[in-house]
Every structure is written in C-alpha cells, then in structure tokens.
Design an enzyme around this catalytic site. Structure first.
Site, PDB file in Angstrom:
ATOM      1  N   VAL A  84       0.837  -1.191   0.000  1.00 50.69           N
ATOM      2  CA  VAL A  84       0.000   0.000   0.000  1.00 50.69           C
ATOM      3  C   VAL A  84       0.877   1.247   0.000  1.00 50.69           C
ATOM      4  O   VAL A  84       1.824   1.348   0.774  1.00 50.69           O
ATOM      5  CB  VAL A  84      -0.901   0.000   1.255  1.00 50.69           C
ATOM      6  CG1 VAL A  84      -1.694   1.289   1.363  1.00 50.69           C
ATOM      7  CG2 VAL A  84      -1.825  -1.205   1.244  1.00 50.69           C
ATOM      8  N   CYS A  85       0.540   2.198  -0.865  1.00 50.78           N
ATOM      9  CA  CYS A  85       1.216   3.497  -0.882  1.00 50.78           C
ATOM     10  C   CYS A  85       0.276   4.496  -0.223  1.00 50.78           C
ATOM     11  O   CYS A  85      -0.679   4.960  -0.827  1.00 50.78           O
ATOM     12  CB  CYS A  85       1.525   3.920  -2.319  1.00 50.78           C
ATOM     13  SG  CYS A  85       2.329   5.530  -2.421  1.00 50.78           S
ATOM     14  N   LEU A  86       0.529   4.774   1.049  1.00 53.76           N
ATOM     15  CA  LEU A  86      -0.318   5.671   1.809  1.00 53.76           C
ATOM     16  C   LEU A  86       0.574   6.484   2.727  1.00 53.76           C
ATOM     17  O   LEU A  86       1.207   5.944   3.632  1.00 53.76           O
ATOM     18  CB  LEU A  86      -1.339   4.847   2.612  1.00 53.76           C
ATOM     19  CG  LEU A  86      -2.429   5.575   3.358  1.00 53.76           C
ATOM     20  CD1 LEU A  86      -3.275   6.422   2.413  1.00 53.76           C
ATOM     21  CD2 LEU A  86      -3.312   4.581   4.097  1.00 53.76           C
TER      22      LEU A  86
END
Length: 187
Positions: A84-86
């Site tokens: 996840v890119c958060l």
C-alpha cells in the site's frame, strides 16, 4: 503507555474486540490478518479483502506494514505484492495513531480517494486519468473476481515466509498451489 509492547498488545486487543475478524499468525502478536470490507458508497463496496499486518518491534513509534493478500485494482496498491502506498502509514505515521485508525479511517480513505499522481499500480493510475468509466468497470471486475468471502478464507501456509506477494489468488483455473494462497483458515 509505559512500553511499546504494552501499547502493541492493547492495540491488537482493541482491533480484535472491534467488528474486524482478526487471525493471528504463528501464535504471535506481531503478525496477523484482518478481514477488511470495502467502504460503503465506493467502487469497492461489497468487496472483502484479507489484509496482512506486521507490527515492527518499535510499534507504535514505527508504522505497521500493511498489504492486501487478495488482488485489488487501485492506483496506490501494488497489484502483485499488495503493498500500500499511503503517506500516513509510510511517511507521516505518529504514535497517536492505532490499528483501528488504519482500518476505520486510513484504508477506507485510500479506497474512496485514490491518488493517481503517486501510483504503485501505473496501469490503474493511467486508466483512471484517461478513461474513468473503464477504470471503474475494472475495479468492479476485480471486486467480483478476487474480493469475495471465499477468497479470504485461504491463508499463506505456515512454512512460507509470509511474503504478501505470494497472495495472488487466481480464479481457480490452475491446480498449482503456488498460484493460490494455500490452506484454509480455522473456523
């Protein structure tokens, strides 16, 4: 809170006592799966994902590692690994946040408001910017194919290294155990 381990224990217990199904891995408290449902009134509504969570020794001072095990079509989620890119998890994490924040706020916000300008899945980001209708259809197709309850009852085998990239779930056309997440969760 007097120590990171007490805080970790408390956060995991809060998560387990909430509405989320939590499945511990290897009888430890640092690694587990969480059943996550797509947010209402989103393209992901009705979808169910198994999220792999790994807590570092320095949690809550260091952010948890979060990854989708079954496929999801989203600009900010790597299609193969589930990473996840958060920003709030990867860069601006604070000990003020807890695991419930991840599942009640951060992941729903990620699915409701994808950011195609900072993608992990370039194809999804490109399609979202070029043809919104086709992007939405593909999201719904992935939800139908990969985000059903039966897709998350399978787990990574105990002898694996727990690498979420092994979590690729096929449509059942292959009998190879390497193509699917192996094993069945205990009831």
């Amino acid at each position: 809170m007097s120590s990171p381990s007490k805080r970790r224990d408390m956060d995991v217990m809060k998560l387990m006592m909430s509405d989320y199904a939590v499945e511990m891995i290897n009888d430890g408290i640092n690694e587990f799966y969480v059943e996550f449902h797509g947010p209402k009134e989103s393209l992901y509504e009705g979808g169910v994902w198994k999220i792999h969570v790994e807590l570092p020794d320095a949690y809550p001072y260091k952010s948890p590692s979060i990854g989708f095990l079954n496929k999801i079509y989203h600009p900010n989620v790597d299609e193969m690994s589930g990473s996840v890119c958060l920003d709030v998890i990867n860069q601006s994490w604070s000990p003020m946040f807890d695991l419930l924040n991840v599942f009640e706020v951060f992941l729903p916000q990620l699915l409701l408001y994808p950011n195609p300008s900072d993608p992990l899945n370039g194809d999804a980001a490109s399609l979202m910017m070029k043809d919104k209708k086709q992007y939405e259809d593909k999201v719904k197709e992935y939800c139908q194919l990969y985000a059903k309850k039966e897709n998350i009852t399978k787990t990574v085998p105990e002898d694996s290294d727990g690498d979420v990239s092994d979590g690729d779930i096929s449509e059942g056309e292959s009998t190879s155990s390497e193509d699917n997440v192996a094993g069945v969760a205990d009831p």
